[in-house]
Design a protein around this motif. Structure first.
Motif, mmCIF file in Angstrom:
data_model
loop_
_atom_site.group_PDB
_atom_site.id
_atom_site.type_symbol
_atom_site.label_atom_id
_atom_site.label_comp_id
_atom_site.label_asym_id
_atom_site.label_seq_id
_atom_site.Cartn_x
_atom_site.Cartn_y
_atom_site.Cartn_z
ATOM 1 N N VAL A 193 0.740 -1.230 0.069
ATOM 2 C CA VAL A 193 0.045 0.106 0.174
ATOM 3 C C VAL A 193 0.857 1.200 -0.078
ATOM 4 O O VAL A 193 1.754 1.263 0.914
ATOM 5 N N LEU A 194 0.744 2.233 -0.826
ATOM 6 C CA LEU A 194 1.442 3.399 -1.127
ATOM 7 C C LEU A 194 0.819 4.494 -1.440
ATOM 8 O O LEU A 194 -0.070 4.715 -2.409
ATOM 9 N N HIS A 215 4.402 0.052 -10.968
ATOM 10 C CA HIS A 215 4.013 -1.135 -11.593
ATOM 11 C C HIS A 215 3.410 -1.709 -10.265
ATOM 12 O O HIS A 215 4.180 -1.782 -9.200
ATOM 13 N N LEU A 216 2.127 -2.350 -10.293
ATOM 14 C CA LEU A 216 1.366 -2.735 -9.243
ATOM 15 C C LEU A 216 1.205 -4.477 -9.344
ATOM 16 O O LEU A 216 0.841 -4.839 -9.972
ATOM 17 N N LYS A 221 -2.298 -1.579 -3.597
ATOM 18 C CA LYS A 221 -3.018 -0.379 -3.826
ATOM 19 C C LYS A 221 -2.145 0.647 -3.919
ATOM 20 O O LYS A 221 -1.262 1.105 -2.717
ATOM 21 N N LEU A 222 -2.455 1.794 -4.799
ATOM 22 C CA LEU A 222 -1.514 2.943 -4.910
ATOM 23 C C LEU A 222 -2.832 4.160 -4.782
ATOM 24 O O LEU A 222 -3.567 4.062 -5.456
ATOM 25 N N ALA A 249 -5.787 1.369 -8.179
ATOM 26 C CA ALA A 249 -5.113 2.643 -8.100
ATOM 27 C C ALA A 249 -6.249 3.882 -8.317
ATOM 28 O O ALA A 249 -7.048 3.852 -9.119
ATOM 29 N N ASP A 250 -5.646 4.660 -7.044
ATOM 30 C CA ASP A 250 -6.537 5.947 -7.051
ATOM 31 C C ASP A 250 -5.475 6.901 -7.519
ATOM 32 O O ASP A 250 -4.518 7.401 -6.813
ATOM 33 N N ILE A 251 -5.751 7.295 -8.628
ATOM 34 C CA ILE A 251 -4.620 8.457 -9.554
ATOM 35 C C ILE A 251 -5.271 9.904 -9.394
ATOM 36 O O ILE A 251 -6.293 9.961 -10.364
#
Length: 402
Positions: A193-194, A215-216, A221-222, A249-251
């Motif tokens: 998680v980051l 890269h996930l 979770k990003l 990813a929540d970008i």
């Protein structure tokens, strides 16, 4: 058959070619010699014509003897600094954090001039290995100091399986016409998680370019938050690849642009395997004669069934002279997906403003309250209280014209 006329090169292009040849990057130099910097004819740069916007490139940066005051302090954070591309001595790292160096650029080679120049000119990369969950925020100050300079630097991060962390990158330096090319390569292990935040607080004369590649792995979770609030010309490129099942990813990003500024966030997210999801959300706030650009492409590979991806951009114009340009794209090769995109743009809601004014709130304060509400869903997910407060301070400073 059309004749192949040579490209007329400008001062910035000639300087870049000389700098690239000086480090042996002849192929990258040849590409610029033949094609020049991207213009509106290049789709990815349609709204950010580098040939027109980047008129000059200064000499390569030299090691910095002095550092300006930090542009942002986050109480309790573990601090690292890269000044003029040189990694500075760091204090003792928190448990689970390994700090190191690697040679050269870190990004995957692609058909992009900013990426290729950065890879060619970056001498060393700061590396971080996060072996477990890290409590303090990791703040990386990437500065360009002294007289006007062209600096390329790089960061490479690996977040181990099951680890969790928050990384803040701030970009700042002296008040000069710098050109910065900053690369970040971040790999998340299984169930890592980051939260990754990049904040441009450069001086107004700076041209700021950043590229973030992610890269996930399975279950990673990003959350990203890109904020442009400084340079006169800013472009951040985001290349997330969801390569593991159940990765999400929540970008997110925010362009805060004032008179004379041009800020661009360009994203290309690739869903490479089945059962991944993403929710890109970007916002623009413009005032004066300024320009905000948001480009977002969602790519769903043929095998990436059950992808759930939704892109949204919302713009708020605080002046009639401002421009907000938005280009959402979907490139879908799978047939069992839920994908969508949307974009809206407008001014402050007059009914809401009238309501606040009718309660005796001064107009300037009422407008500030509405803008804060517009931004809130980007800042609220930042859980670290000190970091959240610092980011809110940046927004408040911009609203006050500081």
């Amino acid at each position: 058959m059309r004749p192949n006329f040579p490209v007329r090169l400008g001062s910035a292009e000639e300087t870049l070619i000389a700098q690239l040849k000086a480090v042996g990057a002849d192929q990258v130099a040849e590409r610029i010699t033949v094609a020049g910097l991207p213009t509106r004819r290049v789709e990815a740069y349609h709204y950010t014509d580098l040939k027109t916007l980047l008129r000059a490139v200064p000499a390569r940066g030299q090691p910095a003897n002095e550092a300006s005051a930090p542009a942002l302090r986050v109480p309790g954070a573990f601090n690292l600094m890269v000044a003029n591309g040189v990694i500075q001595n760091a204090s003792t790292a928190p448990a689970g954090v390994i700090v190191g160096q690697a040679h050269g650029g870190v990004l995957t080679t692609r058909d992009d001039v900013i990426v290729n120049i950065g890879n060619a000119l970056a001498k060393t990369a700061l590396t971080l290995t996060l072996e477990g969950s890290v409590d303090p925020v990791i703040q990386i100050e990437r500065r360009i100091e002294g007289e006007a300079a062209h600096v390329a630097d790089a960061l490479k991060v690996f977040v181990a399986d099951g680890a969790a962390a928050t990384i803040l990158e701030t970009f700042s330096g002296s008040d000069a016409a710098h050109v910065g090319n900053h690369a970040s390569y971040i790999a998340l292990g299984k169930n890592a998680v980051l939260t990754h935040i990049t904040l441009d607080l450069s001086a107004s004369g700076v041209s700021h370019f950043a590229t973030n590649e992610y890269h996930l792995a399975d279950g990673a979770k990003l959350r990203t938050l890109i904020i442009h609030a400084g340079a006169s010309l800013a472009r951040t490129q985001l290349f997330p690849t969801l390569g593991g099942a159940e990765a999400h990813a929540d970008i997110t990003g925010l362009n805060l642009v004032s008179d004379g500024q041009h800020a661009d966030i360009t994203m290309e997210t690739t869903h490479a395997v089945p059962h991944t999801s993403s929710q890109p959300l970007f916002k623009s706030i413009t005032r004066g004669r300024s320009k905000s650009v948001i480009q977002g492409k969602l790519i769903v590979a043929r095998d990436a069934q059950k992808t759930d991806a939704k892109f949204m951009h919302q713009g708020l114009m605080l002046s009639d002279d401002a421009e907000i340009l938005s280009k959402p794209e979907l490139e879908i090769y799978a047939d069992d997906v839920v994908c969508g995109h949307g974009s809206t743009c407008g001014k402050l809601d007059e009914d809401s403003l009238f309501y606040l004014l009718s309660r005796g709130i001064p107009k300037a304060e009422a407008e500030t309250m509405l803008v804060r509400g517009f931004i809130a869903e980007l800042l609220d997910p930042v859980e670290d209280e000190a970091l959240n407060e610092a980011l809110q301070g940046v927004v408040d400073g911009w609203l006050l014209g500081q």
